[in-house]
Design a protein around this motif. Structure first.
Motif, mmCIF file in Angstrom:
data_model
loop_
_atom_site.group_PDB
_atom_site.id
_atom_site.type_symbol
_atom_site.label_atom_id
_atom_site.label_comp_id
_atom_site.label_asym_id
_atom_site.label_seq_id
_atom_site.Cartn_x
_atom_site.Cartn_y
_atom_site.Cartn_z
ATOM 1 N N ARG A 156 0.829 -1.210 0.000
ATOM 2 C CA ARG A 156 0.000 0.000 0.000
ATOM 3 C C ARG A 156 0.861 1.257 0.000
ATOM 4 O O ARG A 156 0.520 2.268 -0.576
ATOM 5 N N GLU A 157 2.024 1.174 0.678
ATOM 6 C CA GLU A 157 2.887 2.362 0.757
ATOM 7 C C GLU A 157 4.259 2.034 0.184
ATOM 8 O O GLU A 157 5.154 1.581 0.902
ATOM 9 N N SER A 159 6.616 3.744 -0.328
ATOM 10 C CA SER A 159 7.690 4.495 0.332
ATOM 11 C C SER A 159 8.454 3.633 1.339
ATOM 12 O O SER A 159 9.598 3.921 1.659
ATOM 13 N N HIS A 160 7.825 2.558 1.821
ATOM 14 C CA HIS A 160 8.527 1.682 2.778
ATOM 15 C C HIS A 160 9.801 1.095 2.164
ATOM 16 O O HIS A 160 10.720 0.721 2.877
ATOM 17 N N LYS A 256 0.652 1.403 11.823
ATOM 18 C CA LYS A 256 -0.294 1.269 10.715
ATOM 19 C C LYS A 256 -0.902 -0.128 10.587
ATOM 20 O O LYS A 256 -1.910 -0.288 9.912
#
Ligand SMILES: [Fe+2]
Ligand SMILES: [Fe+2]
Length: 294
Positions: A156-157, A159-160, A256
């Motif tokens: 989902r992210e 950026s991780h 999260k």
């Protein structure tokens, strides 16, 4: 197969290879400096992010072997659909093990001594195998929930994984895709294996396993990260403050997943009550395109 598992679910083992014969820093996208610690701290030059992913990866090969054994033992309890899903689950986990063994070799080549971590993991697995087969399956259900919600967060992210070498990022994305796909298999096997039990007893067994695993899993990850930090000469309060920030503030990787984690304790929980297959599609397309070029 449980009624909650999507009827059109496909579980596809993707026999992909990553990071073969290539230095970790080769395809680094961050553009950060390339000192000797750069390869060691492959994720954005950041020892905290690197240690977190390294610690996870170190536990995977032995953990996944245990999952395979635990689920396979109850294969006959499932219907034909679940049995086919168990076969696909075993293939996927076997491939994950192969690729994380290769990744863990890179960690060693970066100069880390991982003997103590591996010995600790071997001992934990030995203790797990002394438990009742149903307890081993419940442990697998709990850990598969962890991997599924961490995988969801990774996809989902994106950026991780920003700042990681491209091929290392692809390894983690590939693993995440397959963890989402097979997230209901251990759970449905557990339900099939406990058909004669009351719902309350089933809930008690899997909840107890989750409480135990939550303690043991994070204790292992913390120990492994401390081991990496010690070898880097940074096992200090300041580093652990950065770990807490990473977990709970920015990017808040654990904060999260907290909501999804606690859902596990609801009596009617099923992993597929959250259908997150849409996350897979785009990432998979990019992954396969990148693999065909390499
Ligand atoms: Fe896996
Ligand atoms: Fe898995």
């Amino acid at each position: 197969m449980s009624a909650a598992t999507p009827i059109d679910l496909t579980i596809t083992p993707r026999d992909l290879k990553f990071n073969r014969g290539r230095a970790q820093a080769d395809s680094n996208a961050s553009g950060a400096d390339s000192g000797p610690k750069r390869v060691r701290w492959w994720h954005s030059g950041d020892p905290v992010k690197t240690a977190f992913f390294n610690a996870l990866s170190m536990t995977f090969p032995q953990g996944e072997s245990l999952f395979i054994e635990a689920v396979r033992r109850y294969r006959d309890k499932g219907d034909a659909t679940l049995q086919a899903q168990i076969s696909a689950f075993i293939k996927q986990e076997t491939l994950h093990t192969r690729e994380h063994v290769a990744f863990n070799r890179l960690v060693e080549e970066a100069g880390y001594d991982v003997a103590a971590i591996q010995a600790y993991t071997t001992n934990r697995m030995r203790l797990a195998r002394e438990r009742h087969p149903l307890a081993q399956l419940a442990i697998t259900v709990a850990l598969e929930h962890y991997t599924a919600i961490l995988a969801h967060g990774l996809l989902r992210e994106p950026s991780h994984l920003e700042g990681a070498p491209a091929e290392v990022a692809r390894l983690w994305q590939w693993h995440a895709i397959e963890e989402i796909e097979h997230k209901g298999v251990a759970f449905d096997t557990f339900v099939a294996a406990t058909q004669e039990m009351s719902k309350a007893r089933r809930w008690y067994i899997r909840s107890k396993a989750m409480l135990l695993i939550s303690f043991l899993f994070w204790r292992s990850i913390t120990r492994h990260m401390a081991d990496f930090f010690r070898q880097d000469g940074i096992n200090k309060v300041g580093t652990w403050m950065r770990v807490l920030k990473f977990y709970y503030i920015t990017p808040g990787i654990l904060r999260k997943i907290a909501r999804e984690y606690f859902k596990f304790y609801l009596p009617g929980f099923h992993p597929w009550h959250t259908d997150d297959r849409a996350l897979i599609t785009d990432v998979e397309r990019e992954l396969l395109a990148a693999q065909s070029k390499s």
